[in-house]
Design a protein around this motif. Structure first.
Motif, short mmCIF file in Angstrom:
data_model
loop_
_atom_site.label_atom_id
_atom_site.label_comp_id
_atom_site.label_asym_id
_atom_site.label_seq_id
_atom_site.Cartn_x
_atom_site.Cartn_y
_atom_site.Cartn_z
N HIS A 1 0.81 -1.22 0.00
CA HIS A 1 0.00 0.00 0.00
C HIS A 1 0.83 1.26 0.00
O HIS A 1 0.39 2.31 -0.45
CB HIS A 1 -0.90 0.04 1.24
CG HIS A 1 -1.80 -1.15 1.33
ND1 HIS A 1 -2.44 -1.67 0.25
CD2 HIS A 1 -2.13 -1.92 2.38
CE1 HIS A 1 -3.16 -2.72 0.63
NE2 HIS A 1 -2.98 -2.89 1.92
N GLY A 2 2.01 1.19 0.55
CA GLY A 2 2.81 2.39 0.71
C GLY A 2 3.54 2.78 -0.55
O GLY A 2 3.25 3.78 -1.18
N ILE A 3 4.48 1.93 -0.92
CA ILE A 3 5.34 2.23 -2.07
C ILE A 3 4.54 2.17 -3.37
O ILE A 3 3.79 1.22 -3.60
CB ILE A 3 6.51 1.24 -2.13
CG1 ILE A 3 7.24 1.20 -0.80
CG2 ILE A 3 7.41 1.54 -3.31
CD1 ILE A 3 8.34 2.17 -0.63
N GLU A 4 4.73 3.18 -4.21
CA GLU A 4 4.01 3.23 -5.47
C GLU A 4 4.78 2.46 -6.54
O GLU A 4 5.94 2.10 -6.35
CB GLU A 4 3.84 4.68 -5.95
CG GLU A 4 3.42 5.67 -4.87
CD GLU A 4 4.60 6.31 -4.16
OE1 GLU A 4 5.63 5.62 -3.98
OE2 GLU A 4 4.50 7.47 -3.78
N CYS A 5 4.12 2.25 -7.68
CA CYS A 5 4.79 1.63 -8.81
C CYS A 5 5.85 2.59 -9.34
O CYS A 5 5.73 3.81 -9.17
CB CYS A 5 3.81 1.33 -9.94
SG CYS A 5 2.49 0.28 -9.41
N PRO A 6 6.88 2.07 -10.00
CA PRO A 6 7.95 2.95 -10.50
C PRO A 6 7.40 4.12 -11.31
O PRO A 6 7.83 5.26 -11.14
CB PRO A 6 8.78 2.01 -11.37
CG PRO A 6 8.55 0.65 -10.82
CD PRO A 6 7.17 0.65 -10.26
N GLN A 7 6.41 3.83 -12.16
CA GLN A 7 5.84 4.87 -13.01
C GLN A 7 5.25 6.00 -12.16
O GLN A 7 5.56 7.17 -12.35
CB GLN A 7 4.76 4.23 -13.90
CG GLN A 7 4.29 5.12 -15.02
CD GLN A 7 5.46 5.59 -15.90
OE1 GLN A 7 6.42 4.85 -16.13
NE2 GLN A 7 5.40 6.83 -16.35
N ALA A 8 4.43 5.59 -11.23
CA ALA A 8 3.77 6.58 -10.36
C ALA A 8 4.80 7.38 -9.58
O ALA A 8 4.63 8.60 -9.36
CB ALA A 8 2.80 5.88 -9.42
N ASP B 1 8.52 3.96 5.19
CA ASP B 1 8.59 3.87 3.73
C ASP B 1 8.47 5.26 3.14
O ASP B 1 7.96 6.18 3.77
CB ASP B 1 7.50 2.93 3.19
CG ASP B 1 6.10 3.47 3.37
OD1 ASP B 1 5.79 4.51 2.76
OD2 ASP B 1 5.31 2.87 4.13
N ASP B 2 8.98 5.43 1.93
CA ASP B 2 8.88 6.74 1.29
C ASP B 2 7.82 6.68 0.19
O ASP B 2 7.99 7.20 -0.89
CB ASP B 2 10.25 7.19 0.75
CG ASP B 2 10.76 6.28 -0.35
OD1 ASP B 2 10.16 5.20 -0.55
OD2 ASP B 2 11.74 6.64 -1.02
N GLY B 3 6.73 6.00 0.52
CA GLY B 3 5.66 5.82 -0.45
C GLY B 3 4.65 6.95 -0.44
O GLY B 3 4.97 8.10 -0.14
N ALA B 4 3.42 6.60 -0.74
CA ALA B 4 2.39 7.61 -0.94
C ALA B 4 1.84 8.18 0.36
O ALA B 4 1.18 9.20 0.37
CB ALA B 4 1.25 7.01 -1.76
N GLY B 5 2.11 7.51 1.46
CA GLY B 5 1.55 7.98 2.72
C GLY B 5 0.12 7.50 2.89
O GLY B 5 -0.50 7.01 1.95
N LEU B 6 -0.38 7.62 4.10
CA LEU B 6 -1.74 7.16 4.36
C LEU B 6 -2.72 8.28 4.04
O LEU B 6 -2.45 9.46 4.25
CB LEU B 6 -1.88 6.76 5.83
CG LEU B 6 -1.06 5.53 6.27
CD1 LEU B 6 -1.06 5.42 7.79
CD2 LEU B 6 -1.63 4.27 5.65
N ASN B 7 -3.83 7.86 3.54
CA ASN B 7 -4.87 8.82 3.19
C ASN B 7 -5.88 8.91 4.33
O ASN B 7 -6.73 8.05 4.50
CB ASN B 7 -5.55 8.37 1.90
CG ASN B 7 -6.52 9.40 1.39
OD1 ASN B 7 -7.12 10.14 2.17
ND2 ASN B 7 -6.66 9.46 0.08
N LYS B 8 -5.75 10.01 5.10
CA LYS B 8 -6.56 10.16 6.31
C LYS B 8 -8.06 10.11 6.01
O LYS B 8 -8.81 9.42 6.67
CB LYS B 8 -6.25 11.52 6.95
CG LYS B 8 -5.54 11.39 8.29
CD LYS B 8 -5.43 12.73 8.97
CE LYS B 8 -4.34 13.58 8.36
NZ LYS B 8 -4.19 14.90 9.01
N GLU B 9 -8.45 10.87 4.97
CA GLU B 9 -9.88 10.96 4.68
C GLU B 9 -10.45 9.60 4.29
O GLU B 9 -11.53 9.21 4.72
CB GLU B 9 -10.15 11.96 3.53
CG GLU B 9 -10.05 13.41 3.95
CD GLU B 9 -8.61 13.81 4.28
OE1 GLU B 9 -7.69 13.35 3.56
OE2 GLU B 9 -8.41 14.55 5.27
#
Lengths: 696, 121, 162
Positions: free
Chosen positions: A430-437, A466-474
């Motif tokens: 859930h955290g890390i995005e795909c390379p493209q993203a 992780d340095d991914g997308a972060g959690l989406n609070k909403e």
């Protein structure tokens, strides 16, 4: 041999673990010579040991892998992802063969063939030496006495290979009747004589049943450091029917030896040690040398104890547990002794009590230390997980670990594995995005998952970052409302919102993936961590990544505590969080009565009166003490009636009935047999915060 | 009693060798690699050294060189453990001053026979 | 003997002058009322914990549990240490009682189902009614003395503060 077999299996498993680490590291540094050597070495060692214990399936298979790795080592083959993948699979295959009751089954054979086929594709062709010739010393054709002439001219520096010529001559003599001529003409005069040089040439005439090759075998180790000529002078006659006779009998019948000689030769078949004794090899100097050896062995042992290199023994963890239990009881008994001795003004009793106290503290620390294990081994296990997961998900992920040397109680570490697996999976999935993203978001192509361990007071904090997308609070919040986990009007802190992802049945993934996202498992994390007396804290920045921090007690069994009293009840505050003990004066009590604040090192700090939390609010004692503590929720003063003193505490579990009790982590038995409860300051301060904000 | 130093990074090999050697009436010292072996050799004077070739930190052949260069041990017999008839390793070993070799897998008879060959009965 | 007797042994004790019985298989030992340490923020009937040779054992005041008042310390006050299985865990706990009487034999066939005793006490933890010397005994079902609900109450008591 069976006892070694077990040792072998254990060792091989360890080696396979090492191999996996090396391979994964090699993947990041394919040119690293040392790693390549190390990988080769491990495979080599596995093969060598397996051969000794008849794991033929493993030997045959590892032989092939080893020869491929040898090509890599020789620079004929380069380290590629495919090679590593294949070697990893081979590692798994060896592991399978080891765990199976037999290492040769139709399945394992076909898997071996399959993997070897893959290796062949990779290398072109692999030398498959599976039909090795039988080892030397196999059945020889039966032969009879022959006469050999042997000319043996050792190189002058032959002694520098540690060769013992006497042993050589003895061996020759054992083969049969041997007459020896030593040519000493080249020995120089004393002035020019170098005792480290060999000057003698030898000639032997040997009558033996041994074949030419067997005779040559005597010289096998010195072949390259001498001139050797073995000539067959008289070939042995075949005498039909005599083959059954024993060597000694034939020798006697031929008049070559006397029956006495035979007895002498037979004696030589006794254990070597006995032979040495019988030959008078053990003398006074041997006794001295034995004493010397004893001394050096002792020294060696001492050195091994303090040496940097790990020299380990295996102990069943139950044994450690029972040791720790006993130490716990000892500490309790010692506390009682100290208490009793303090009631008597007897200097010798007091001294003894102090001594026992010191010793039991030492013993306790040592015993606890035995159970402390660095978390690094657990960390490195996840390399494989991360690697496999990133492959499955088509993500590119680097795993970083830090603080692997941080030590935790083994029982804590054992229970930590599953939660960490879930958390890492979650970060990757859930955290890390795909390379493209990631590229689109202006980030590096590769995502990073970091495992960081560090000490923090009496706790160890493990972070999964992780340095991914972060959690989406909403999204988390709306989902939680949808699932009825959170009331519509409920206001939650950020941490509380993030913690919802740990709730049973919660999953924010839009699509369920194989890796995670079924909402099963994450709740296991919070359950396990809480059962360990730990806590979870989550931070996350949208687009930047998330950090999950697990705070865990160093050990489950014993803590240093500060014993305090409230009314008639005693409590223990973990000493590691104690910053200071103060008296709470009446004036101070009055001064900030409403706000419940006091001044500590120049700032205003809130305090919590345990009496109010646990007993009646009204009747305050005349004097109170204030224990300043550092907690997860900041610095807090804990107001108690009295601070009794330091106390070593064996934590006793309160059991199932108190499982939901939040403010207490356990109990301890005091020297006088009464009990004290151990306070969970993080929970107490958190509760106080809630209650004060609710205006209670 | 004669003393033998065994050097191998595999505990299995060390344990089994140790067992065989003790049965054969030898005293056994141990090292798990070349570095440890050299450490042992600082204080001990074994009658024989048996070493594996492939080991971390310091391999067997480097150990051999060091042994041959030390005044105390330059004449100490050294047997090299090799997996098969790895001719190249044996040759290198010999050229560096190895006394001989033991081919793995080995059994107690084989080991004791080779040791007897080197140390004498 | 036609139906086959199923004799079980029971330990009898009193709470507020009522006689209760507990299968001896559940009973570990009987202790005098000793020093109790109170655990804060627990329901009242959880009187506290005792030190039983180095292990911590929670003690439940049956009188408070049955809402019959609080057990005061007398010369007869005893703690019955018993064990039971709860959610596959063996739990040891002490039951605080006014006095412990005797061990008796009871035929399982003579135990009657729980009668309706009014709203005064919850009957879930009553296994049935027995009779000894013309006196009624209330046979307790150990496993039901504490319900999961009550365990949850522990945490809710805490959350609501005082």
């Amino acid at each position: 041999m069976d006892q070694f077999k077990q040792v072998f299996i254990e060792e091989a498993e360890e080696l396979l673990g090492t191999l996996e680490d090396h391979l994964l590291n090699l993947e990041d540094a394919p040119e690293d010579r040392e790693l390549i050597d190390a990988v080769f070495r491990v495979m080599h060692t596995i093969k060598g040991s397996a051969a000794m214990f008849d794991f033929k399936g493993i030997v045959d298979f590892t032989h092939v892998v080893e020869s491929v790795l040898d090509q890599v080592r020789g620079g004929d083959l380069s380290v590629t992802r495919e090679l590593i993948e294949l070697t990893l699979q081979s590692r798994d295959h060896i592991h399978e063969m080891l765990s199976a009751p037999s290492d040769i089954t139709p399945e394992s054979e076909s898997r071996s063939r399959e993997l070897i086929g893959e290796f062949e594709k990779l290398t072109g062709r692999v030398e498959d030496k599976r039909n090795k010739p039988p080892a030397a010393g196999g059945e020889e054709e039966e032969s009879f006495f022959s006469l050999y002439r042997i000319l043996f001219i050792p190189d002058r520096d032959i002694f520098f290979s540690g060769t013992n010529l006497i042993a050589l001559l003895e061996e020759l003599q054992e083969l049969g009747e041997c007459s020896t001529i030593a040519y000493t003409s080249e020995i120089p005069s004393l002035s020019g004589y170098n005792p480290e040089t060999s000057y003698i040439r030898w000639e032997f005439f040997l009558t033996t049943k041994a074949s030419l090759n067997e005779v040559k075998d005597v010289f096998i180790f010195v072949e390259s450091s001498c001139q050797l000529e073995v000539t067959l002078l008289v070939e042995g006659d075949r005498e039909e029917g005599e083959g059954e006779k024993r060597l000694g009998e034939i020798l006697i019948s031929r008049g070559l030896i006397t029956p006495d000689d035979l007895t002498g030769a037979l004696k030589a078949q006794k254990p070597v040690g006995q032979i040495m004794m019988e030959n008078g090899l053990i003398s006074r100097s041997d006794v001295e040398s034995a004493l010397y050896q004893q001394k050096t062995e002792r020294k060696l042992r001492e050195k091994q104890g303090s040496g940097e290199r790990e020299n380990t023994i295996r102990v069943k963890s139950e044994k450690l547990d029972s040791l720790v239990d006993s130490v716990g009881e000892l500490v309790t008994a010692q506390a009682r002794l100290s208490q009793i001795s303090s009631q008597y003004d007897d200097p010798s009793l007091n001294a003894l009590a102090e001594l026992i106290e010191r010793l039991s503290t030492e013993l306790r620390d040592n015993a606890m230390g035995l159970r402390m294990v660095p978390i690094g081994t657990t960390f490195s296990r996840f390399k494989r997980l991360v690697r496999d997961l990133s492959n499955t998900l088509g993500k590119e992920i680097i795993l970083e670990t830090k603080g692997g040397e941080t030590e935790l109680d083994k029982s804590v570490i054992d229970k930590l594995n599953d939660p960490l697996v879930h958390l890492i999976r979650n970060s990757i999935d859930h955290g890390i995005e795909c390379p493209q993203a990631r590229l689109e978001a202006g980030k590096r192509r590769e995502g990073t998952v970091s495992l960081i361990a560090d000490y923090s007071g009496a706790n160890v904090v493990i972070q999964i970052r992780d340095d991914g997308a972060g959690l989406n609070k909403e999204r988390i919040l709306s989902k939680a409302r949808e699932k009825g986990l959170v009331g519509v009007d409920e206001v939650l802190t950020e941490n509380e919102i993030f913690k919802l992802i740990l709730q049973p049945g919660f999953s924010t993934a839009k699509e369920v993936t194989d890796v995670s996202g079924r909402g099963v498992g994450m709740d296991v994390v919070s359950k396990e961590i809480e059962s360990l007396g730990g806590s979870i804290f989550i931070t996350s920045t949208s687009g930047k990544g998330s950090t999950i921090s697990l705070s865990l007690p160093l050990t489950l069994a014993i803590i240093e505590g500060l014993l305090v009293r409230i009314g008639d009840e005693k409590f223990v505050i973990p000493l590691a969080s104690v910053q200071a003990c103060l008296e709470l004066s009446r004036e101070e009590r009055e001064l900030h009565r409403e706000k419940r604040l006091f001044e500590f090192r120049g700032s205003m700090v809130p305090y919590i009166r345990l009496r109010e939390l646990f007993l009646d609010r009204r009747d305050l004692p005349l004097r109170e003490h204030l224990v300043v503590t550092q907690t997860e929720n900041g610095i807090f003063g804990i107001v108690v009636d009295e601070v009794i003193g330091d106390y070593q505490t064996v934590i006793k579990n309160l059991g199932r009935l108190y499982k939901n009790l939040q403010l207490i982590t356990g109990a301890t038995i005091l020297g006088d047999g009464t009990m004290a409860l151990i306070l969970d300051l993080n929970k107490i301060t958190a509760l106080a915060k809630v209650e004060s904000s609710a205006g209670i | 009693m004669k003393q033998i130093l065994i050097v191998d990074d595999s505990r299995t090999v060390r344990d089994s060798l140790k067992f065989f050697l003790r049965e054969g009436g030898y005293e056994v010292l141990e090292g798990s690699d070349g570095v440890e072996a050299l450490d042992v050799l600082k204080t001990a004077r074994p009658n024989l050294i048996i070493t594996d070739v492939n080991m971390p930190n310091m391999d067997g052949l480097t150990l051999l060189e060091n042994v041959r260069n030390s005044p105390e041990h330059k004449f100490t017999p050294v047997l090299v453990l090799t997996t098969e008839s790895q001719q190249s390793i044996m040759e290198r070993g010999k050229s560096l001053g190895a006394t001989g070799w033991i081919v793995k897998p080995f059994d107690s008879q084989k080991v004791l026979a080779v040791i007897k060959k080197v140390l004498g009965g | 003997m036609a139906e086959g007797k199923k004799i079980n042994q029971y330990l009898t004790f009193t709470v507020s002058e009522e006689t209760y019985a507990l299968n001896v298989l559940n009973v570990r030992e009987v202790l005098e009322f000793s020093q109790l340490s109170k655990v804060p923020r627990m329901p009242d009937f959880m009187r506290g914990i005792i030190n039983l040779r180095g292990s911590i054992v929670p003690v439940i005041d049956l009188k408070l549990k049955f809402s019959l008042g609080r057990t005061e310390k007398t010369i007869d006050t005893s703690i019955i240490v018993c064990e039971m299985i709860m959610e596959e865990e063996t739990i040891v706990m002490g039951l605080l009682t006014d006095s412990v009487k005797e061990v008796i034999d009871l035929d399982e066939n003579d135990i009657e189902p729980t009668p309706y005793v009014g709203a005064k006490i919850d009957t879930a933890f009553i296994h049935g009614m027995g009779k000894k010397d013309d006196k009624f005994l209330i046979i307790l079902n150990m496993e039901k003395i504490l319900t999961a609900n009550e365990l949850n109450m522990v945490s809710s008591a805490e959350a609501s503060g005082e």
